[in-house]
Scaffold this active site. Structure first.
Site, PDB file in Angstrom:
ATOM      1  N   LYS A  24       0.856  -1.202   0.000  1.00 27.41           N
ATOM      2  CA  LYS A  24       0.000   0.000   0.000  1.00 27.41           C
ATOM      3  C   LYS A  24       0.886   1.244   0.000  1.00 27.41           C
ATOM      4  O   LYS A  24       0.658   2.170  -0.777  1.00 27.41           O
ATOM      5  CB  LYS A  24      -0.858   0.000   1.261  1.00 27.41           C
ATOM      6  CG  LYS A  24      -1.474   1.347   1.623  1.00 27.41           C
ATOM      7  CD  LYS A  24      -2.362   1.289   2.846  1.00 27.41           C
ATOM      8  CE  LYS A  24      -1.638   1.534   4.124  1.00 27.41           C
ATOM      9  NZ  LYS A  24      -1.378   2.924   4.502  1.00 27.41           N
ATOM     10  N   ASN A  25       1.916   1.262   0.839  1.00 27.16           N
ATOM     11  CA  ASN A  25       2.694   2.484   1.039  1.00 27.16           C
ATOM     12  C   ASN A  25       3.719   2.757  -0.061  1.00 27.16           C
ATOM     13  O   ASN A  25       4.272   3.839  -0.127  1.00 27.16           O
ATOM     14  CB  ASN A  25       3.355   2.480   2.423  1.00 27.16           C
ATOM     15  CG  ASN A  25       2.314   2.625   3.524  1.00 27.16           C
ATOM     16  OD1 ASN A  25       1.149   2.921   3.254  1.00 27.16           O
ATOM     17  ND2 ASN A  25       2.707   2.392   4.766  1.00 27.16           N
ATOM     18  N   CYS A 119      -4.671  12.300  13.239  1.00 29.15           N
ATOM     19  CA  CYS A 119      -5.434  11.057  13.038  1.00 29.15           C
ATOM     20  C   CYS A 119      -5.255  10.220  14.311  1.00 29.15           C
ATOM     21  O   CYS A 119      -4.648  10.649  15.271  1.00 29.15           O
ATOM     22  CB  CYS A 119      -4.949  10.326  11.792  1.00 29.15           C
ATOM     23  SG  CYS A 119      -3.320   9.621  12.001  1.00 29.15           S
ATOM     24  N   ARG A 124      -0.078  14.801  12.663  1.00 27.96           N
ATOM     25  CA  ARG A 124       0.582  14.435  11.404  1.00 27.96           C
ATOM     26  C   ARG A 124       1.022  15.735  10.706  1.00 27.96           C
ATOM     27  O   ARG A 124       0.436  16.157   9.737  1.00 27.96           O
ATOM     28  CB  ARG A 124      -0.357  13.626  10.522  1.00 27.96           C
ATOM     29  CG  ARG A 124      -0.939  12.388  11.189  1.00 27.96           C
ATOM     30  CD  ARG A 124       0.079  11.341  11.571  1.00 27.96           C
ATOM     31  NE  ARG A 124       0.720  10.708  10.438  1.00 27.96           N
ATOM     32  CZ  ARG A 124       0.263   9.633   9.805  1.00 27.96           C
ATOM     33  NH1 ARG A 124      -0.884   9.133  10.173  1.00 27.96           N
ATOM     34  NH2 ARG A 124       0.909   9.098   8.791  1.00 27.96           N
ATOM     35  N   PRO A 125       2.037  16.431  11.273  1.00 27.86           N
ATOM     36  CA  PRO A 125       2.467  17.707  10.674  1.00 27.86           C
ATOM     37  C   PRO A 125       3.037  17.506   9.263  1.00 27.86           C
ATOM     38  O   PRO A 125       3.379  16.381   8.889  1.00 27.86           O
ATOM     39  CB  PRO A 125       3.562  18.184  11.628  1.00 27.86           C
ATOM     40  CG  PRO A 125       4.065  16.956  12.283  1.00 27.86           C
ATOM     41  CD  PRO A 125       2.900  16.022  12.380  1.00 27.86           C
ATOM     42  N   ASP A 310       4.934   0.673  12.098  1.00 25.73           N
ATOM     43  CA  ASP A 310       3.698   0.049  11.593  1.00 25.73           C
ATOM     44  C   ASP A 310       3.540  -1.389  12.037  1.00 25.73           C
ATOM     45  O   ASP A 310       2.492  -1.988  11.796  1.00 25.73           O
ATOM     46  CB  ASP A 310       3.662   0.104  10.050  1.00 25.73           C
ATOM     47  CG  ASP A 310       3.472   1.517   9.565  1.00 25.73           C
ATOM     48  OD1 ASP A 310       3.598   1.740   8.344  1.00 25.73           O
ATOM     49  OD2 ASP A 310       3.215   2.400  10.390  1.00 25.73           O
ATOM     50  N   ILE A 332       8.454   7.016  16.859  1.00 25.19           N
ATOM     51  CA  ILE A 332       8.007   7.698  15.640  1.00 25.19           C
ATOM     52  C   ILE A 332       6.691   8.420  15.882  1.00 25.19           C
ATOM     53  O   ILE A 332       6.556   9.608  15.588  1.00 25.19           O
ATOM     54  CB  ILE A 332       7.852   6.687  14.473  1.00 25.19           C
ATOM     55  CG1 ILE A 332       9.130   5.845  14.302  1.00 25.19           C
ATOM     56  CG2 ILE A 332       7.492   7.419  13.177  1.00 25.19           C
ATOM     57  CD1 ILE A 332      10.361   6.609  13.879  1.00 25.19           C
ATOM     58  N   ARG A 402      -8.824  -0.418   5.092  1.00 29.21           N
ATOM     59  CA  ARG A 402      -8.110   0.639   4.366  1.00 29.21           C
ATOM     60  C   ARG A 402      -6.782   0.105   3.858  1.00 29.21           C
ATOM     61  O   ARG A 402      -6.259   0.582   2.864  1.00 29.21           O
ATOM     62  CB  ARG A 402      -7.840   1.826   5.295  1.00 29.21           C
ATOM     63  CG  ARG A 402      -9.053   2.585   5.709  1.00 29.21           C
ATOM     64  CD  ARG A 402      -8.667   3.802   6.497  1.00 29.21           C
ATOM     65  NE  ARG A 402      -7.582   4.546   5.846  1.00 29.21           N
ATOM     66  CZ  ARG A 402      -7.123   5.701   6.316  1.00 29.21           C
ATOM     67  NH1 ARG A 402      -7.631   6.225   7.402  1.00 29.21           N
ATOM     68  NH2 ARG A 402      -6.152   6.333   5.699  1.00 29.21           N
TER      69      ARG A 402
HETATM   70  C1  EPZ Z   1       4.372   6.931   6.306  1.00 26.11           C
HETATM   71  O1  EPZ Z   1       3.622   8.002   6.833  1.00 26.11           O
HETATM   72  C2  EPZ Z   1       3.428   5.731   6.272  1.00 26.11           C
HETATM   73  N1  EPZ Z   1       2.263   6.038   5.428  1.00 26.11           N
HETATM   74  C3  EPZ Z   1       2.953   5.398   7.691  1.00 26.11           C
HETATM   75  O2  EPZ Z   1       2.181   4.203   7.592  1.00 26.11           O
HETATM   76  C4  EPZ Z   1       4.175   5.111   8.559  1.00 26.11           C
HETATM   77  O3  EPZ Z   1       3.748   4.874   9.884  1.00 26.11           O
HETATM   78  C5  EPZ Z   1       5.125   6.319   8.528  1.00 26.11           C
HETATM   79  O4  EPZ Z   1       5.486   6.617   7.157  1.00 26.11           O
HETATM   80  C6  EPZ Z   1       6.412   6.053   9.304  1.00 26.11           C
HETATM   81  O5  EPZ Z   1       7.066   4.951   8.773  1.00 26.11           O
HETATM   82  C7  EPZ Z   1       2.400   5.986   4.087  1.00 26.11           C
HETATM   83  O6  EPZ Z   1       3.466   5.735   3.556  1.00 26.11           O
HETATM   84  C8  EPZ Z   1       1.151   6.247   3.280  1.00 26.11           C
HETATM   85  P1  EPZ Z   1       6.494  10.262   8.343  1.00 26.11           P
HETATM   86  P2  EPZ Z   1       4.254   9.508   6.813  1.00 26.11           P
HETATM   87  O7  EPZ Z   1       6.397  11.567   7.624  1.00 26.11           O
HETATM   88  O8  EPZ Z   1       5.133   9.666   5.644  1.00 26.11           O
HETATM   89  C9  EPZ Z   1       6.884  13.415  11.817  1.00 26.11           C
HETATM   90  C10 EPZ Z   1       0.295   2.850   7.825  1.00 26.11           C
HETATM   91  O9  EPZ Z   1      -0.118   2.297   8.855  1.00 26.11           O
HETATM   92  N2  EPZ Z   1       6.759  14.401  10.734  1.00 26.11           N
HETATM   93  O10 EPZ Z   1       7.619   9.344   8.008  1.00 26.11           O
HETATM   94  O11 EPZ Z   1       3.126  10.456   7.003  1.00 26.11           O
HETATM   95  C11 EPZ Z   1       5.616  12.598  12.012  1.00 26.11           C
HETATM   96  O12 EPZ Z   1       4.699  13.268  12.873  1.00 26.11           O
HETATM   97  C12 EPZ Z   1       0.766   4.283   7.892  1.00 26.11           C
HETATM   98  O13 EPZ Z   1       0.393   2.300   6.702  1.00 26.11           O
HETATM   99  C13 EPZ Z   1       7.051  15.739  11.025  1.00 26.11           C
HETATM  100  O14 EPZ Z   1       7.403  16.088  12.150  1.00 26.11           O
HETATM  101  O15 EPZ Z   1       5.129   9.479   8.143  1.00 26.11           O
HETATM  102  C14 EPZ Z   1       6.155  11.336  12.618  1.00 26.11           C
HETATM  103  O16 EPZ Z   1       6.350  11.545  13.993  1.00 26.11           O
HETATM  104  C15 EPZ Z   1       0.486   4.932   9.233  1.00 26.11           C
HETATM  105  N3  EPZ Z   1       6.922  16.648  10.015  1.00 26.11           N
HETATM  106  C16 EPZ Z   1       7.503  11.149  11.928  1.00 26.11           C
HETATM  107  O17 EPZ Z   1       7.860  12.443  11.429  1.00 26.11           O
HETATM  108  C17 EPZ Z   1       6.538  16.304   8.745  1.00 26.11           C
HETATM  109  O18 EPZ Z   1       6.457  17.180   7.863  1.00 26.11           O
HETATM  110  C18 EPZ Z   1       7.499  10.165  10.771  1.00 26.11           C
HETATM  111  O19 EPZ Z   1       6.447  10.554   9.921  1.00 26.11           O
HETATM  112  C19 EPZ Z   1       6.250  14.937   8.483  1.00 26.11           C
HETATM  113  C20 EPZ Z   1       6.379  14.002   9.494  1.00 26.11           C
END
Ligand code: EPZ
Length: 429
Positions: A24-25, A119, A124-125, A310, A332, A402
């Site tokens: 999916k990702n 969420c 989710r910044p 995850d 994370i 989902r």
């Molecule tokens: C991806 O989300 C995945 N989703 C998530 O999987 C996964 O948990 C996550 O990466 C971490 O591996 C998809 O790929 C669609 P991040 P993403 O940006 O990219 C912070 C699932 O269950 N952050 O790597 O949104 C954030 O808050 C989903 O399939 C900032 O601070 O995650 C988090 O603490 C859930 N600023 C950390 O970084 C930003 O601009 C990692 O988030 C973006 C993120």
């Protein structure tokens, strides 16, 4: 409205073969990247799940023809570049819609995307995404809850994409997509190294991009004039594979996984080995079996190649039955513990202290009606139901659907007593 739930009777030891679906990702950012392509994109092994259907709906609104062929492949072709708006209703349903930002800016020089809210797993910044776009020369304003971005032409640059929790997966995906058509060289420092980011980079290169260093914290992108389409098979879903590994282990069964990349799951397999779960590759199949006695372990979630966040909920469920106390720390998404109160309803002994949960092993879990919430917490409750004594009802499994394609069919195929049922929603639901 009908509300779907799973009815599970625990105790069966799962045995047999299961094929892992495509990721999916990996599929989501690759589908969004089709916005960049002057030509047809044909994707194989994209799972047929709600999040994919939601993104397809958004891409159609953005002027991309998206159709699932009878052979299961997804065909995408940009038909019209007028609309550049991703409304609140789409982004509210799926925050990963943010992955159209980079492609829209690079190809159509403007984008208007509703700010993703939080969420179930926490804030989710998107500050890292916006930092990348600004570094590449975009002007970004926040207007009535929308990100309004404009860029005549993206200019290559050096950027650092680390945040307080390390790298950002979709932040890196957006930066790569925004840079592939930029003028000159872009260097992304502290890029995410996840296999899904590597798959996106490799897909873009197949379309004519020039990206190097994917899978390392330093990704270098030489801007090109134009991208064609291409045919691509997305990587296997490592999170589904890890979830199925726990299903085998928690029922003391033995499962053979097809379409499973062990090199995408090193940290998770390392934790499973410490617990007493054997994972080995034989020919093109991964075989998972577990000792009856499970050892307690320490778990800390990290960006790839560390222990994936995850799979934290799924591993916690297994550790509920270990012989002793385990400690799980979530680095994370520190609030990603929606599964904790529900597992406790099934007899788990869990003690949460901020981003850490102490898991006191118990002899048995007992079936109970529980509530799914975020995608992976829902999977954890299904796993608990497979091992629990008696019947478990996992309600609101639309959260689960989902991200997992026919999980009940896959589990029933290896001996689980699970069925998908529906009830009419009471008025207040
Ligand atoms: C991806 O989300 C995945 N989703 C998530 O999987 C996964 O948990 C996550 O990466 C971490 O591996 C998809 O790929 C669609 P991040 P993403 O940006 O990219 C912070 C699932 O269950 N952050 O790597 O949104 C954030 O808050 C989903 O399939 C900032 O601070 O995650 C988090 O603490 C859930 N600023 C950390 O970084 C930003 O601009 C990692 O988030 C973006 C993120």
């Amino acid at each position: 409205m009908a509300l779907p739930f799973f009815r599970i009777t625990g105790g069966n030891r799962l045995r047999g073969n299961v094929r892992v679906s495509g990721s999916k990702n990996a599929s989501l950012p690759i589908m969004a990247a089709a916005i960049l392509c002057d030509g047809e994109v044909l994707l194989h092994d994209v799972p047929n799940i709600a999040d994919i259907r939601s993104l397809a709906e958004l891409l159609i609104k953005l002027g991309v023809d998206v159709e699932r062929r009878s052979d299961g492949a997804i065909r995408l072709l940009v038909r019209d570049e007028m609309n550049v708006r991703a409304e609140y209703d789409f982004v509210r349903k799926m925050r990963a819609s943010i992955c159209v930002l980079g492609p829209l800016l690079a190809k159509r020089h403007t984008a208007q995307i509703s700010m993703p809210g939080g969420c179930a797993i926490g804030d989710r910044p998107v500050d890292i995404h916006l930092r990348a776009m600004r570094k590449l020369g975009a002007e970004i304003d926040l207007v009535n809850g929308d990100i309004v971005a404009r860029a005549k032409r993206m200019r290559g640059c050096e950027m650092f994409l680390g945040g307080p929790f390390g790298s950002s997966v979709l932040g890196t995906a957006n930066a790569m997509c925004a840079a592939v058509l930029a003028e000159g060289l872009t260097v992304i420092e502290m890029a995410a190294c996840e296999p899904e980011v590597v798959d996106l980079a490799n897909f873009l290169n197949q379309c004519g991009a020039s990206i190097n260093g994917q899978g390392t914290p330093r990704v270098v992108i030489e801007g090109v004039k134009q991208l064609n389409g291409c045919e691509w098979r997305v990587i296997p879903d490592r999170i589904e594979a890890g979830t199925l590994m726990v299903a085998a282990a928690i029922t003391n069964g033995e499962m053979r996984l097809e379409n499973c990349r062990l090199d995408h799951l090193m940290a998770f397999v390392d934790r499973l080995a410490a617990v007493g779960v054997e994972v080995e590759r034989k020919d093109n199949v991964v075989i998972v079996s577990s000792a009856r006695r499970l050892e307690p372990v320490e778990v800390v979630t990290q960006p790839f190649p560390g222990m994936p966040t995850d799979l934290q909920a799924q591993l916690m469920t297994l550790l509920c039955l270990a012989d002793g106390n385990s400690i799980i720390t979530e680095k994370i998404f520190p609030d990603r513990f929606m599964h904790v109160p529900e597992l406790s309803r099934m007899g788990a002994h869990l003690h949460k202290e901020g981003p850490t949960v102490i898991v006191q092993g118990v002899k048995r879990l007992s079936g109970a009606p529980v509530m799914a919430s975020d995608l992976r917490a829902s999977a954890a409750l299904v796993l608990a139901g497979l091992a629990a004594r008696g019947e478990t009802r996992v309600n609101r499994i639309y959260h689960l659907e989902r991200g997992y394609e026919k999980l009940d069919d896959k589990l029933r195929g290896v001996g689980a007593d699970i069925e998908r049922c529906e009830i009419d929603a009471p008025d207040d639901e």
